[in-house]
Design a protein around this motif. Structure first.
Motif, mmCIF file in Angstrom:
data_model
loop_
_atom_site.group_PDB
_atom_site.id
_atom_site.type_symbol
_atom_site.label_atom_id
_atom_site.label_comp_id
_atom_site.label_asym_id
_atom_site.label_seq_id
_atom_site.Cartn_x
_atom_site.Cartn_y
_atom_site.Cartn_z
ATOM 1 N N GLU A 103 0.822 -1.378 0.186
ATOM 2 C CA GLU A 103 -0.262 0.348 -0.053
ATOM 3 C C GLU A 103 1.172 1.331 0.414
ATOM 4 O OE1 GLU A 103 -3.008 -0.717 3.047
ATOM 5 O OE2 GLU A 103 -3.906 -2.346 2.330
ATOM 6 N N ASP A 104 1.715 1.682 0.879
ATOM 7 C CA ASP A 104 2.571 1.828 0.627
ATOM 8 C C ASP A 104 3.381 2.905 -0.324
ATOM 9 O OD1 ASP A 104 4.491 0.435 0.918
ATOM 10 O OD2 ASP A 104 5.683 0.990 2.570
ATOM 11 N N ALA A 105 3.776 1.681 -1.424
ATOM 12 C CA ALA A 105 4.302 2.439 -2.425
ATOM 13 C C ALA A 105 3.429 3.071 -3.783
ATOM 14 C CB ALA A 105 4.540 0.776 -3.248
ATOM 15 N N GLY A 106 2.467 3.599 -3.342
ATOM 16 C CA GLY A 106 1.646 4.300 -4.119
ATOM 17 C C GLY A 106 0.960 3.797 -5.156
ATOM 18 N N LEU A 107 1.303 2.511 -6.157
ATOM 19 C CA LEU A 107 0.606 1.817 -7.116
ATOM 20 C C LEU A 107 -0.083 1.310 -6.526
ATOM 21 C CD1 LEU A 107 4.316 0.844 -7.760
ATOM 22 C CD2 LEU A 107 2.844 2.901 -8.830
ATOM 23 N N GLY A 108 -1.259 0.797 -7.855
ATOM 24 C CA GLY A 108 -2.220 0.156 -7.886
ATOM 25 C C GLY A 108 -2.084 -1.286 -8.088
ATOM 26 N N ASP A 109 -2.951 -1.945 -8.403
ATOM 27 C CA ASP A 109 -2.648 -3.329 -8.863
ATOM 28 C C ASP A 109 -2.301 -3.012 -10.633
ATOM 29 O OD1 ASP A 109 -3.383 -4.554 -7.075
ATOM 30 O OD2 ASP A 109 -5.163 -5.647 -7.744
ATOM 31 N N GLU A 110 -1.809 -3.127 -11.519
ATOM 32 C CA GLU A 110 -0.739 -3.110 -12.654
ATOM 33 C C GLU A 110 -1.150 -4.290 -13.259
ATOM 34 O OE1 GLU A 110 2.541 -0.077 -12.187
ATOM 35 O OE2 GLU A 110 3.066 -2.358 -12.300
ATOM 36 N N ALA A 111 -2.976 -4.880 -13.832
ATOM 37 C CA ALA A 111 -2.866 -5.743 -14.845
ATOM 38 C C ALA A 111 -2.754 -5.901 -15.545
ATOM 39 C CB ALA A 111 -4.787 -5.487 -14.456
#
Length: 145
Positions: A103-111
């Motif tokens: 979560e702390d990466a600031g990236l959502g799932d990359e589909a």
């Protein structure tokens, strides 16, 4: 270089992208994807990459059963101009695949676009939906772990 640490929650990234060769079956591969040619990168890019560990069958396709048995080993490193984020290859409800980061990466799932049907063998092209849209990557390597 920035590295994102694990979130420590189920389904989130672990600390290291490496898998122990003794811990996974022989079908596990370390796959490297480099950004293919696109308008902002006419020659592609070796600084926009994914490197991940996954179980592949004889045709180079993802094996959901082996992934399920060894999902903690299925890690991904996302690299952009020297910055990297570490996450996991996950199978989402409905069977689609994605790269998931803490979560702390600031990236959502990359589909992954149709990852279930793709062949992860050198020379093939694979699409990933990132926060700014769909991007095409070329499989550069698929090596035993």
């Amino acid at each position: 270089m920035t590295t994102t640490a694990p979130a420590g929650t189920p389904g989130r990234a672990a600390a290291s992208p490496a898998a122990s060769p003794a811990a996974v079956p022989d079908s596990f591969r370390r796959v490297r994807l480099d950004l293919a040619r696109e308008p902002h990168h006419p020659e592609g890019s070796r600084t926009h990459t994914y490197s991940f560990i996954a179980p592949l069958d004889d045709d180079g396709r993802l094996s959901p059963a082996l992934w399920h048995e060894h999902r903690e080993a299925c890690r991904v490193v996302r690299q952009r101009h020297g910055d990297q984020s570490i996450g996991h290859l996950v199978r989402r409800p409905g069977g689609s695949w994605a790269f998931r980061y803490p979560e702390d990466a600031g990236l959502g799932d990359e589909a992954g676009y149709r990852f279930d049907a793709e062949h992860f063998v050198p020379g093939e092209y694979i699409s990933v939906h990132e926060s700014d849209g769909m991007h095409t990557f070329r499989v550069i390597a698929s090596d035993p772990v």
